[in-house]
Motif scaffolding. Structure first.
Motif, PDB file in Angstrom:
ATOM      1  N   ALA A  11       0.813  -1.208   0.000  1.00 18.45           N
ATOM      2  CA  ALA A  11       0.000   0.000   0.000  1.00 18.45           C
ATOM      3  C   ALA A  11       0.849   1.262   0.000  1.00 18.45           C
ATOM      4  O   ALA A  11       0.487   2.268  -0.599  1.00 18.45           O
ATOM      5  CB  ALA A  11      -0.926   0.008   1.216  1.00 18.45           C
ATOM      6  N   THR A  12       1.999   1.215   0.673  1.00 24.14           N
ATOM      7  CA  THR A  12       2.801   2.424   0.823  1.00 24.14           C
ATOM      8  C   THR A  12       3.894   2.545  -0.217  1.00 24.14           C
ATOM      9  O   THR A  12       4.585   3.551  -0.266  1.00 24.14           O
ATOM     10  CB  THR A  12       3.446   2.474   2.215  1.00 24.14           C
ATOM     11  OG1 THR A  12       4.263   1.301   2.393  1.00 24.14           O
ATOM     12  CG2 THR A  12       2.385   2.517   3.306  1.00 24.14           C
ATOM     13  N   SER A  13       4.068   1.530  -1.042  1.00 19.35           N
ATOM     14  CA  SER A  13       5.093   1.611  -2.073  1.00 19.35           C
ATOM     15  C   SER A  13       4.731   2.713  -3.057  1.00 19.35           C
ATOM     16  O   SER A  13       3.665   2.712  -3.654  1.00 19.35           O
ATOM     17  CB  SER A  13       5.213   0.276  -2.825  1.00 19.35           C
ATOM     18  OG  SER A  13       5.740  -0.715  -1.979  1.00 19.35           O
ATOM     19  N   THR A  14       5.615   3.678  -3.212  1.00 16.59           N
ATOM     20  CA  THR A  14       5.324   4.851  -4.028  1.00 16.59           C
ATOM     21  C   THR A  14       6.415   5.123  -5.049  1.00 16.59           C
ATOM     22  O   THR A  14       6.522   6.220  -5.559  1.00 16.59           O
ATOM     23  CB  THR A  14       5.176   6.095  -3.133  1.00 16.59           C
ATOM     24  OG1 THR A  14       6.400   6.291  -2.400  1.00 16.59           O
ATOM     25  CG2 THR A  14       4.020   5.953  -2.164  1.00 16.59           C
ATOM     26  N   PHE A  15       7.219   4.122  -5.340  1.00 20.10           N
ATOM     27  CA  PHE A  15       8.327   4.293  -6.270  1.00 20.10           C
ATOM     28  C   PHE A  15       9.309   5.359  -5.774  1.00 20.10           C
ATOM     29  O   PHE A  15       9.927   6.062  -6.561  1.00 20.10           O
ATOM     30  CB  PHE A  15       7.849   4.675  -7.675  1.00 20.10           C
ATOM     31  CG  PHE A  15       6.755   3.793  -8.189  1.00 20.10           C
ATOM     32  CD1 PHE A  15       5.501   4.313  -8.435  1.00 20.10           C
ATOM     33  CD2 PHE A  15       6.973   2.443  -8.402  1.00 20.10           C
ATOM     34  CE1 PHE A  15       4.480   3.508  -8.914  1.00 20.10           C
ATOM     35  CE2 PHE A  15       5.961   1.634  -8.876  1.00 20.10           C
ATOM     36  CZ  PHE A  15       4.705   2.166  -9.135  1.00 20.10           C
ATOM     37  N   PRO A  17      12.636   7.134  -4.445  1.00 19.31           N
ATOM     38  CA  PRO A  17      14.035   6.857  -4.774  1.00 19.31           C
ATOM     39  C   PRO A  17      14.684   5.976  -3.712  1.00 19.31           C
ATOM     40  O   PRO A  17      14.441   6.149  -2.515  1.00 19.31           O
ATOM     41  CB  PRO A  17      14.664   8.258  -4.794  1.00 19.31           C
ATOM     42  CG  PRO A  17      13.530   9.183  -5.045  1.00 19.31           C
ATOM     43  CD  PRO A  17      12.345   8.565  -4.370  1.00 19.31           C
ATOM     44  N   LEU A  18      15.485   5.026  -4.140  1.00 16.54           N
ATOM     45  CA  LEU A  18      16.163   4.115  -3.238  1.00 16.54           C
ATOM     46  C   LEU A  18      17.639   4.453  -3.161  1.00 16.54           C
ATOM     47  O   LEU A  18      18.190   5.116  -4.033  1.00 16.54           O
ATOM     48  CB  LEU A  18      16.005   2.670  -3.731  1.00 16.54           C
ATOM     49  CG  LEU A  18      14.578   2.195  -3.975  1.00 16.54           C
ATOM     50  CD1 LEU A  18      14.605   0.800  -4.544  1.00 16.54           C
ATOM     51  CD2 LEU A  18      13.783   2.229  -2.694  1.00 16.54           C
ATOM     52  N   ASP A  19      18.258   3.959  -2.087  1.00 10.53           N
ATOM     53  CA  ASP A  19      19.709   4.093  -2.011  1.00 10.53           C
ATOM     54  C   ASP A  19      20.363   3.374  -3.183  1.00 10.53           C
ATOM     55  O   ASP A  19      21.390   3.782  -3.703  1.00 10.53           O
ATOM     56  CB  ASP A  19      20.220   3.507  -0.687  1.00 10.53           C
ATOM     57  CG  ASP A  19      19.805   4.364   0.497  1.00 10.53           C
ATOM     58  OD1 ASP A  19      19.481   5.547   0.278  1.00 10.53           O
ATOM     59  OD2 ASP A  19      19.812   3.856   1.622  1.00 10.53           O
ATOM     60  N   CYS A  20      19.743   2.251  -3.592  1.00 11.53           N
ATOM     61  CA  CYS A  20      20.239   1.497  -4.745  1.00 11.53           C
ATOM     62  C   CYS A  20      19.541   2.036  -5.990  1.00 11.53           C
ATOM     63  O   CYS A  20      18.316   1.965  -6.093  1.00 11.53           O
ATOM     64  CB  CYS A  20      19.929   0.011  -4.580  1.00 11.53           C
ATOM     65  SG  CYS A  20      20.555  -0.657  -3.041  1.00 11.53           S
ATOM     66  N   ASP A  21      20.286   2.600  -6.904  1.00 12.17           N
ATOM     67  CA  ASP A  21      19.717   3.195  -8.115  1.00 12.17           C
ATOM     68  C   ASP A  21      19.067   2.123  -8.963  1.00 12.17           C
ATOM     69  O   ASP A  21      19.696   1.140  -9.346  1.00 12.17           O
ATOM     70  CB  ASP A  21      20.827   3.896  -8.901  1.00 12.17           C
ATOM     71  CG  ASP A  21      20.283   4.667 -10.095  1.00 12.17           C
ATOM     72  OD1 ASP A  21      19.081   4.547 -10.377  1.00 12.17           O
ATOM     73  OD2 ASP A  21      21.077   5.370 -10.731  1.00 12.17           O
ATOM     74  N   ALA A  22      17.769   2.302  -9.284  1.00 13.77           N
ATOM     75  CA  ALA A  22      17.040   1.312 -10.078  1.00 13.77           C
ATOM     76  C   ALA A  22      17.548   1.241 -11.509  1.00 13.77           C
ATOM     77  O   ALA A  22      17.123   0.378 -12.264  1.00 13.77           O
ATOM     78  CB  ALA A  22      15.549   1.620 -10.068  1.00 13.77           C
ATOM     79  N   GLN A  23      18.429   2.161 -11.884  1.00 16.56           N
ATOM     80  CA  GLN A  23      18.989   2.138 -13.225  1.00 16.56           C
ATOM     81  C   GLN A  23      20.218   1.224 -13.301  1.00 16.56           C
ATOM     82  O   GLN A  23      20.755   0.997 -14.381  1.00 16.56           O
ATOM     83  CB  GLN A  23      19.408   3.557 -13.644  1.00 16.56           C
ATOM     84  CG  GLN A  23      18.274   4.571 -13.634  1.00 16.56           C
ATOM     85  CD  GLN A  23      17.663   4.757 -15.012  1.00 16.56           C
ATOM     86  OE1 GLN A  23      18.057   4.097 -15.959  1.00 16.56           O
ATOM     87  NE2 GLN A  23      16.710   5.658 -15.117  1.00 16.56           N
ATOM     88  N   GLU A 375       9.781   0.324  -8.866  1.00 17.99           N
ATOM     89  CA  GLU A 375      10.420   1.463  -9.529  1.00 17.99           C
ATOM     90  C   GLU A 375      10.984   1.052 -10.873  1.00 17.99           C
ATOM     91  O   GLU A 375      10.824   1.764 -11.880  1.00 17.99           O
ATOM     92  CB  GLU A 375      11.528   2.028  -8.635  1.00 17.99           C
ATOM     93  CG  GLU A 375      12.168   3.283  -9.221  1.00 17.99           C
ATOM     94  CD  GLU A 375      13.165   3.919  -8.264  1.00 17.99           C
ATOM     95  OE1 GLU A 375      13.823   4.895  -8.682  1.00 17.99           O
ATOM     96  OE2 GLU A 375      13.278   3.453  -7.120  1.00 17.99           O
ATOM     97  N   LEU A 376      11.615  -0.105 -10.903  1.00 16.34           N
ATOM     98  CA  LEU A 376      12.165  -0.594 -12.171  1.00 16.34           C
ATOM     99  C   LEU A 376      11.041  -0.854 -13.168  1.00 16.34           C
ATOM    100  O   LEU A 376      11.147  -0.517 -14.360  1.00 16.34           O
ATOM    101  CB  LEU A 376      12.955  -1.875 -11.937  1.00 16.34           C
ATOM    102  CG  LEU A 376      13.707  -2.457 -13.132  1.00 16.34           C
ATOM    103  CD1 LEU A 376      14.772  -1.488 -13.624  1.00 16.34           C
ATOM    104  CD2 LEU A 376      14.346  -3.787 -12.750  1.00 16.34           C
ATOM    105  N   GLY A 377       9.934  -1.434 -12.677  1.00 18.82           N
ATOM    106  CA  GLY A 377       8.804  -1.701 -13.552  1.00 18.82           C
ATOM    107  C   GLY A 377       8.205  -0.438 -14.126  1.00 18.82           C
ATOM    108  O   GLY A 377       7.838  -0.388 -15.303  1.00 18.82           O
ATOM    109  N   LYS A 378       8.098   0.586 -13.298  1.00 12.76           N
ATOM    110  CA  LYS A 378       7.546   1.842 -13.779  1.00 12.76           C
ATOM    111  C   LYS A 378       8.427   2.450 -14.867  1.00 12.76           C
ATOM    112  O   LYS A 378       7.944   3.016 -15.862  1.00 12.76           O
ATOM    113  CB  LYS A 378       7.396   2.822 -12.614  1.00 12.76           C
ATOM    114  CG  LYS A 378       6.698   4.116 -13.012  1.00 12.76           C
ATOM    115  CD  LYS A 378       6.517   5.025 -11.815  1.00 12.76           C
ATOM    116  CE  LYS A 378       5.769   6.288 -12.219  1.00 12.76           C
ATOM    117  NZ  LYS A 378       5.600   7.233 -11.085  1.00 12.76           N
TER     118      LYS A 378
END
Length: 381
Positions: A11-15, A17-23, A375-378
């Motif tokens: 429910a709270t996942s909002t994409f 930014p993570l410490d680990c870059d999704a790129q 985040e990666l999926g988005k």
């Protein structure tokens, strides 16, 4: 790990930014950092954590670990170490029952009295149940009304603590439920989680395949063909050769690793596996490599053959529970295990996640892993 926590995670996942870059091209690096960070977090009780994440669509195929395999911290946790998965076993039992259903060897709409022993029918009747009104489906989706012998109250764990070497039988567990609890509600009316219903499903598998529970699961669910070389029903079949030592299991401060596994064995729990094998299973289940008929998965997820009458589907499916992220709108199917195991499948990205804690744990590793995937999926859309 409670369902409520996992609902919160989705429910709270909002994409964010993570410490680990999704790129990051090498997802293994990013996902390993999540595990390492969880274990290094100050003031937590995490001893070790392993995980596996598979998503062909997102080009993720990760298995890793961090920390230790016991509270003694004498051995580093290895990603391939197996562990007791406890109630996650229920998804396997549900899938095996649905394999029999699609083969028309049983019907999930039939009463359980058609498939279980007369002795167990009598036990249920003596416990003020009407077993002829309880269907296989009711047991699958926890609407049987059956009192849960395992966690319906504190009595079972207290009894098990008295003699950790006791070899429990299915009949003793059913009787324990009859002696220590009453029906919650008439079948089909209310959802109450019940290991008792699943040990009855385990009995149905045995009787309808004319084999032991271990053989029925292994054969119906194609463990060998799927490459699930570390998955087995402990004490009911031989432990596969070449496996590393099991990850330790704890009940509070008590080391329960050597408890006789019959305390949780006959359908409600009992399987030993690894995070990688769990994601192999989920990938097979959701990608047409397990069921013979295309519509069987839809039956399992209540997308077919369920009289919803225009109402929203219940969160509890057949074996799985489901959650929908309030902000993402994505559905995930999941189950948790008593000892610290979580597995999740997010169909939108064909992503399977399995995480196991050595001892206790908070939501950090799960939250960040799910966020990484979302985040990666988005970014792929």
């Amino acid at each position: 790990m409670k369902y409520s926590l996992l609902v919160l995670i989705l429910a709270t996942s909002t994409f964010a930014p993570l410490d680990c870059d999704a790129q990051v091209k090498d997802h293994n690096i990013a996902l390993q950092k999540i595990l390492d960070k969880a274990c290094k977090k100050k003031n937590n009780t995490i001893i070790g954590v392993s995980s596996s994440v598979k998503s062909p669509e997102l080009q993720i195929d990760f298995t890793g670990s961090s920390g230790f395999d016991s509270k003694e911290k004498t051995m580093l946790l290895h990603a391939k170490q197996p562990f007791r998965i406890a109630s996650v076993t229920k998804v396997f039992v549900a899938a095996a029952i649905l394999r029999l259903h699609e083969q028309q060897r049983i019907s999930i709409e039939d009463p359980i009295t058609k498939y279980i022993s007369d002795a167990h029918i009598k036990l249920l009747q003596d416990g003020d149940y009407t077993p002829a009104s309880i269907t296989v489906r009711h047991c699958l989706n926890h609407t049987s009304g059956l009192y849960d012998y395992a966690v319906g109250g504190e009595e079972y764990i207290a009894e098990a603590r008295k003699d950790s070497k006791k070899r429990w039988t299915r009949t003793e567990q059913i009787k324990f439920a009859m002696d220590h609890g009453k029906p919650h509600a008439p079948p089909g009316q209310e959802e109450h989680y019940s290991d008792t219903g699943y040990v009855l499903l385990g009995e149905i598998l045995e009787r309808q395949t004319n084999s032991g529970l271990a053989e029925s699961l292994r054969t119906l669910l194609k463990f060998d063909a799927l490459g699930m070389s570390a998955t087995y029903l402990e004490s009911l079949e031989e432990r596969p050769e070449g496996l590393l030592n099991n990850v330790k299991r704890y009940m509070g401060e008590l080391d329960a690793s050597n408890w006789d596994n019959s305390v949780d064995l006959y359908g409600g729990g009992g399987l030993v596996s690894t995070t990688e094998d769990l994601t192999l299973f989920l990938q097979a289940l959701f990608n047409g490599r397990l069921f013979e008929k295309e519509g069987t998965l839809e039956v399992m997820l209540l997308k077919k053959g369920y009289p919803a009458n225009g109402e929203a589907l219940p969160n509890q499916r057949l074996g799985f529970t489901s959650v929908v992220g309030e902000k993402t709108g994505l559905t995930a199917y999941l189950h948790t295990g008593f000892w610290g195991t979580v597995f999740i499948h997010i169909p939108e990205y064909n992503c399977s996640i399995a995480i196991n804690y050595t001892y206790d744990g908070d939501s950090d590793a799960i939250q960040q892993t799910v966020d990484y995937v979302l985040e990666l999926g988005k970014k792929k859309e």
